[in-house]
Design a protein around this motif. Structure first.
Motif, PDB file in Angstrom:
ATOM      1  N   GLU A  88      -9.459  -3.824   1.395  1.00 26.66           N
ATOM      2  CA  GLU A  88     -10.691  -3.988   0.631  1.00 26.66           C
ATOM      3  C   GLU A  88     -11.075  -2.743  -0.165  1.00 26.66           C
ATOM      4  N   GLN A  89     -11.067  -1.595   0.479  1.00 22.93           N
ATOM      5  CA  GLN A  89     -11.620  -0.396  -0.139  1.00 22.93           C
ATOM      6  C   GLN A  89     -10.610   0.422  -0.931  1.00 22.93           C
ATOM      7  N   ALA A  90      -9.400   0.566  -0.449  1.00 22.60           N
ATOM      8  CA  ALA A  90      -8.402   1.380  -1.152  1.00 22.60           C
ATOM      9  C   ALA A  90      -7.621   0.572  -2.180  1.00 22.60           C
ATOM     10  N   MET A  91      -7.299  -0.679  -1.833  1.00 29.07           N
ATOM     11  CA  MET A  91      -6.495  -1.498  -2.739  1.00 29.07           C
ATOM     12  C   MET A  91      -7.368  -2.375  -3.641  1.00 29.07           C
ATOM     13  N   LEU A  92      -8.665  -2.478  -3.311  1.00 29.94           N
ATOM     14  CA  LEU A  92      -9.620  -3.305  -4.062  1.00 29.94           C
ATOM     15  C   LEU A  92      -9.165  -4.759  -4.145  1.00 29.94           C
ATOM     16  N   LEU A  93      -8.662  -5.267  -3.011  1.00 33.52           N
ATOM     17  CA  LEU A  93      -8.203  -6.654  -2.914  1.00 33.52           C
ATOM     18  C   LEU A  93      -8.936  -7.342  -1.769  1.00 33.52           C
ATOM     19  N   ASN A  94      -8.825  -8.654  -1.693  1.00 30.40           N
ATOM     20  CA  ASN A  94      -9.494  -9.436  -0.671  1.00 30.40           C
ATOM     21  C   ASN A  94      -8.539  -9.700   0.493  1.00 30.40           C
ATOM     22  N   PRO A  95      -8.792  -9.150   1.680  1.00 30.25           N
ATOM     23  CA  PRO A  95      -7.882  -9.373   2.804  1.00 30.25           C
ATOM     24  C   PRO A  95      -7.876 -10.813   3.305  1.00 30.25           C
ATOM     25  N   PHE A  96      -8.857 -11.629   2.865  1.00 28.88           N
ATOM     26  CA  PHE A  96      -8.952 -13.011   3.318  1.00 28.88           C
ATOM     27  C   PHE A  96      -8.275 -14.009   2.386  1.00 28.88           C
ATOM     28  N   ASP A  97      -7.589 -13.534   1.352  1.00 27.68           N
ATOM     29  CA  ASP A  97      -6.826 -14.502   0.560  1.00 27.68           C
ATOM     30  C   ASP A  97      -5.452 -14.665   1.209  1.00 27.68           C
ATOM     31  N   HIS A  98      -4.708 -15.633   0.756  1.00 28.45           N
ATOM     32  CA  HIS A  98      -3.423 -15.935   1.391  1.00 28.45           C
ATOM     33  C   HIS A  98      -2.312 -15.084   0.801  1.00 28.45           C
ATOM     34  N   THR A 117       2.180   5.232  -8.576  1.00 26.98           N
ATOM     35  CA  THR A 117       0.858   5.385  -7.974  1.00 26.98           C
ATOM     36  C   THR A 117       0.062   4.083  -8.006  1.00 26.98           C
ATOM     37  N   ASP A 118       0.557   3.089  -8.704  1.00 29.02           N
ATOM     38  CA  ASP A 118      -0.124   1.804  -8.784  1.00 29.02           C
ATOM     39  C   ASP A 118       0.124   0.991  -7.517  1.00 29.02           C
ATOM     40  N   ILE A 119      -0.712  -0.033  -7.311  1.00 27.47           N
ATOM     41  CA  ILE A 119      -0.462  -0.986  -6.239  1.00 27.47           C
ATOM     42  C   ILE A 119       0.757  -1.811  -6.648  1.00 27.47           C
ATOM     43  N   GLY A 130      -8.897  -1.907  10.773  1.00 27.94           N
ATOM     44  CA  GLY A 130      -8.711  -0.747   9.898  1.00 27.94           C
ATOM     45  C   GLY A 130      -7.861  -1.069   8.678  1.00 27.94           C
ATOM     46  N   LEU A 131      -6.805  -1.853   8.877  1.00 23.87           N
ATOM     47  CA  LEU A 131      -5.946  -2.217   7.753  1.00 23.87           C
ATOM     48  C   LEU A 131      -6.662  -3.143   6.776  1.00 23.87           C
ATOM     49  N   SER A 132      -7.468  -4.063   7.287  1.00 26.00           N
ATOM     50  CA  SER A 132      -8.200  -4.954   6.378  1.00 26.00           C
ATOM     51  C   SER A 132      -9.235  -4.170   5.561  1.00 26.00           C
ATOM     52  N   HIS A 172       0.880  -1.173   0.000  1.00 26.13           N
ATOM     53  CA  HIS A 172       0.000   0.000   0.000  1.00 26.13           C
ATOM     54  C   HIS A 172       0.912   1.216   0.000  1.00 26.13           C
ATOM     55  N   ARG A 173       0.868   2.015  -1.044  1.00 27.56           N
ATOM     56  CA  ARG A 173       1.853   3.065  -1.251  1.00 27.56           C
ATOM     57  C   ARG A 173       1.697   4.289  -0.354  1.00 27.56           C
ATOM     58  N   GLU A 174       0.493   4.665  -0.029  1.00 22.86           N
ATOM     59  CA  GLU A 174       0.257   5.861   0.800  1.00 22.86           C
ATOM     60  C   GLU A 174       0.541   5.546   2.270  1.00 22.86           C
TER      61      GLU A 174
END
Length: 91
Positions: A31-41, A83-85, A25-27, A13-15
């Motif tokens: 989900e919302q800023a990185m548009l990724l699933n925090p529950f994947d491995h 600016t990309d993930i 808060g990090l999860s 996460h760049r910012e």
């Protein structure tokens, strides 16, 4: 437990984030800023504004892990300018 093999994905996460933020808060940021699933491995890396600390969030199937690394003295983590993930490898 995490297996640090070639199949493990690590996202940066760049910012800078507020380091009072915990697992919940990090999860939400994953989900919302990185548009990724925090529950994947995968592992998600966050840094503070001074670039002297990182937090790493990961899900192992039974719960979250939260790792913290603090550098001493004048040492700093080098953060990319894009600016990309950013996706890192464990190789």
């Amino acid at each position: 437990m995490f297996r640090f093999d070639s199949g493990l994905k690590v996202f940066l996460h760049r910012e800078p984030v507020d380091f009072r933020m915990g697992i919940n808060g990090l999860s939400i940021l994953v989900e919302q800023a990185m548009l990724l699933n925090p529950f994947d491995h995968s592992l998600y890396v966050f840094g503070n504004r001074r670039c002297d600390r990182i937090k790493i969030l990961g899900w192992d199937g039974a719960g979250f892990w939260l790792f913290l690394k603090r550098l001493e003295a004048e040492d700093r983590f080098v953060w990319p300018d894009t600016t990309d993930i950013v996706t890192l490898t464990v190789d």
